[in-house]
Design a protein around this motif. Structure first.
Motif, mmCIF file in Angstrom:
data_model
loop_
_atom_site.group_PDB
_atom_site.id
_atom_site.type_symbol
_atom_site.label_atom_id
_atom_site.label_comp_id
_atom_site.label_asym_id
_atom_site.label_seq_id
_atom_site.Cartn_x
_atom_site.Cartn_y
_atom_site.Cartn_z
ATOM 1 N N ARG A 69 0.832 -1.206 0.000
ATOM 2 C CA ARG A 69 0.000 0.000 0.000
ATOM 3 C C ARG A 69 0.866 1.256 0.000
ATOM 4 O O ARG A 69 0.605 2.208 -0.762
ATOM 5 C CB ARG A 69 -0.916 -0.005 1.235
ATOM 6 N N GLU A 70 1.908 1.258 0.824
ATOM 7 C CA GLU A 70 2.786 2.426 0.906
ATOM 8 C C GLU A 70 3.514 2.664 -0.410
ATOM 9 O O GLU A 70 3.675 3.814 -0.846
ATOM 10 C CB GLU A 70 3.783 2.233 2.045
ATOM 11 N N ARG A 72 2.495 2.216 -3.275
ATOM 12 C CA ARG A 72 1.570 2.775 -4.261
ATOM 13 C C ARG A 72 0.940 4.082 -3.813
ATOM 14 O O ARG A 72 0.092 4.638 -4.511
ATOM 15 C CB ARG A 72 0.488 1.736 -4.590
ATOM 16 N N LEU A 74 -1.172 4.717 -1.458
ATOM 17 C CA LEU A 74 -2.599 4.633 -1.153
ATOM 18 C C LEU A 74 -2.848 5.029 0.298
ATOM 19 O O LEU A 74 -2.112 4.617 1.201
ATOM 20 C CB LEU A 74 -3.108 3.208 -1.395
ATOM 21 N N ALA A 75 -3.891 5.804 0.508
ATOM 22 C CA ALA A 75 -4.223 6.257 1.858
ATOM 23 C C ALA A 75 -4.598 5.075 2.745
ATOM 24 O O ALA A 75 -5.242 4.122 2.306
ATOM 25 C CB ALA A 75 -5.374 7.256 1.804
ATOM 26 N N ILE A 95 -6.977 -0.008 2.973
ATOM 27 C CA ILE A 95 -6.922 1.240 2.221
ATOM 28 C C ILE A 95 -8.178 2.043 2.525
ATOM 29 O O ILE A 95 -9.166 1.514 3.043
ATOM 30 C CB ILE A 95 -6.793 0.992 0.704
ATOM 31 N N SER A 96 -8.139 3.316 2.210
ATOM 32 C CA SER A 96 -9.267 4.186 2.522
ATOM 33 C C SER A 96 -10.493 3.807 1.692
ATOM 34 O O SER A 96 -10.390 3.166 0.637
ATOM 35 C CB SER A 96 -8.897 5.642 2.242
ATOM 36 N N ALA A 99 -10.155 5.172 -1.815
ATOM 37 C CA ALA A 99 -9.288 4.363 -2.674
ATOM 38 C C ALA A 99 -9.984 3.068 -3.070
ATOM 39 O O ALA A 99 -9.883 2.611 -4.213
ATOM 40 C CB ALA A 99 -7.972 4.066 -1.961
ATOM 41 N N ALA A 104 -8.804 0.237 -6.031
ATOM 42 C CA ALA A 104 -7.379 0.102 -5.725
ATOM 43 C C ALA A 104 -7.026 -1.223 -5.063
ATOM 44 O O ALA A 104 -5.842 -1.565 -4.987
ATOM 45 C CB ALA A 104 -6.931 1.259 -4.828
ATOM 46 N N ASN A 105 -8.012 -1.969 -4.592
ATOM 47 C CA ASN A 105 -7.727 -3.258 -3.957
ATOM 48 C C ASN A 105 -7.558 -4.375 -4.978
ATOM 49 O O ASN A 105 -7.329 -5.524 -4.603
ATOM 50 C CB ASN A 105 -8.848 -3.630 -2.975
ATOM 51 N N THR A 135 -11.672 -2.705 0.604
ATOM 52 C CA THR A 135 -10.660 -1.969 1.370
ATOM 53 C C THR A 135 -9.717 -2.843 2.189
ATOM 54 O O THR A 135 -8.699 -2.346 2.667
ATOM 55 C CB THR A 135 -11.324 -0.962 2.333
#
Length: 252
Positions: A69-70, A72, A74-75, A95-96, A99, A104-105, A135
């Motif tokens: 996640r970091e 990329r 992503l929040a 992830i938020s 996102a 994004a997942n 998420t």
């Protein structure tokens, strides 16, 4: 890695492909490792993934997802404990919501419409946890789509996958289904609400219809006590195929 790239041509000698795969997947050159690393508590806390109840594998998997996640940008998302509903906790393996809403997942853009369609046309009674799906990086629900979504997007790819990795089963894949039950509650089947995470449906070399049913697990420990056998499951497992009215028939 481009997961949309076609599989390489089948080879009589698979060793060159094995060597090539190791070059991609094992950049350290350390070779197979028979256990996951023991992640120090300080490192887990630094990346917001320290969960005291995590076993070794789950702790390592959660840590890896936080790094993914970091990388990329992503929040970070939050987790709400059932025991502390009023205190959401930031968790690096989530992830938020924003996102997650953008898909994004999922590992490739082609998987997002597969997920959207599966949710829109979900079967009555299908058990989806939308928040976990979109998420939670550590959930087996998005893993099922990340693994098999590309196959649902391209049935020719799905057919080749099955014929190469599961030879002697299906020779043609016609559907890739998620959270599927051939008949929830139907007495001809298990007469309960059992469903499979993924089902590859198609035909074999004789033209008969067939199913490949898959259960996907990721970080579940697998140490839970097994439920007692259901009498219906026992009966169905001992029923000869020719006695089942729902057995597949050849295509004419």
């Amino acid at each position: 890695m481009d997961i949309s790239a076609p599989l390489p041509p089948a080879a009589a000698n698979p060793e060159p492909l094995v060597v090539a795969a190791r070059g991609v997947l094992d950049t350290s050159g350390l070779g197979p490792i028979d256990r996951v690393p023991l992640i120090p508590e300080a490192a887990r806390r630094r990346h917001h993934v320290f969960v005291p109840a995590d076993r070794r594998f789950k702790a390592a998997a959660r840590f890896l997802q936080a790094l993914w996640r970091e990388d990329r940008g992503l929040a970070m998302g939050t987790h709400v404990s059932r025991r502390e509903l009023h205190r959401p906790r930031r968790l690096g393996s989530r992830i938020s919501t924003a996102a997650g809403a953008l898909g994004a997942n999922f590992l490739h853009p082609d998987i997002v419409p597969v997920v959207t369609r599966a949710l829109a046309y979900r079967e009555p009674g299908a058990a989806y946890d939308i928040d976990r799906l979109k998420t939670n990086l550590l959930s087996s629900q998005p893993l099922a789509f990340n693994l098999f979504g590309p196959l649902a997007h391209d049935l020719q790819f799905a057919t080749r996958f099955v014929t190469e990795f599961l030879p002697g089963t299906l020779t043609e894949v016609t559907d890739v289904l998620f959270e599927h039950s051939p008949g929830r509650g139907d007495p001809r089947f298990t007469a309960d609400r059992t469903a499979y995470d993924v089902v590859l449906r198609g035909r074999d070399a004789t033209g008969a219809r067939g199913l490949i049913c898959i259960e996907v697990k990721y970080s579940e420990p697998g140490h839970e006590p097994a439920p007692p056998p259901h009498p219906r499951h026992t009966h169905r497992s001992r029923t000869p195929p020719q006695a089942c009215s729902w057995t597949s028939t050849p295509r004419h």
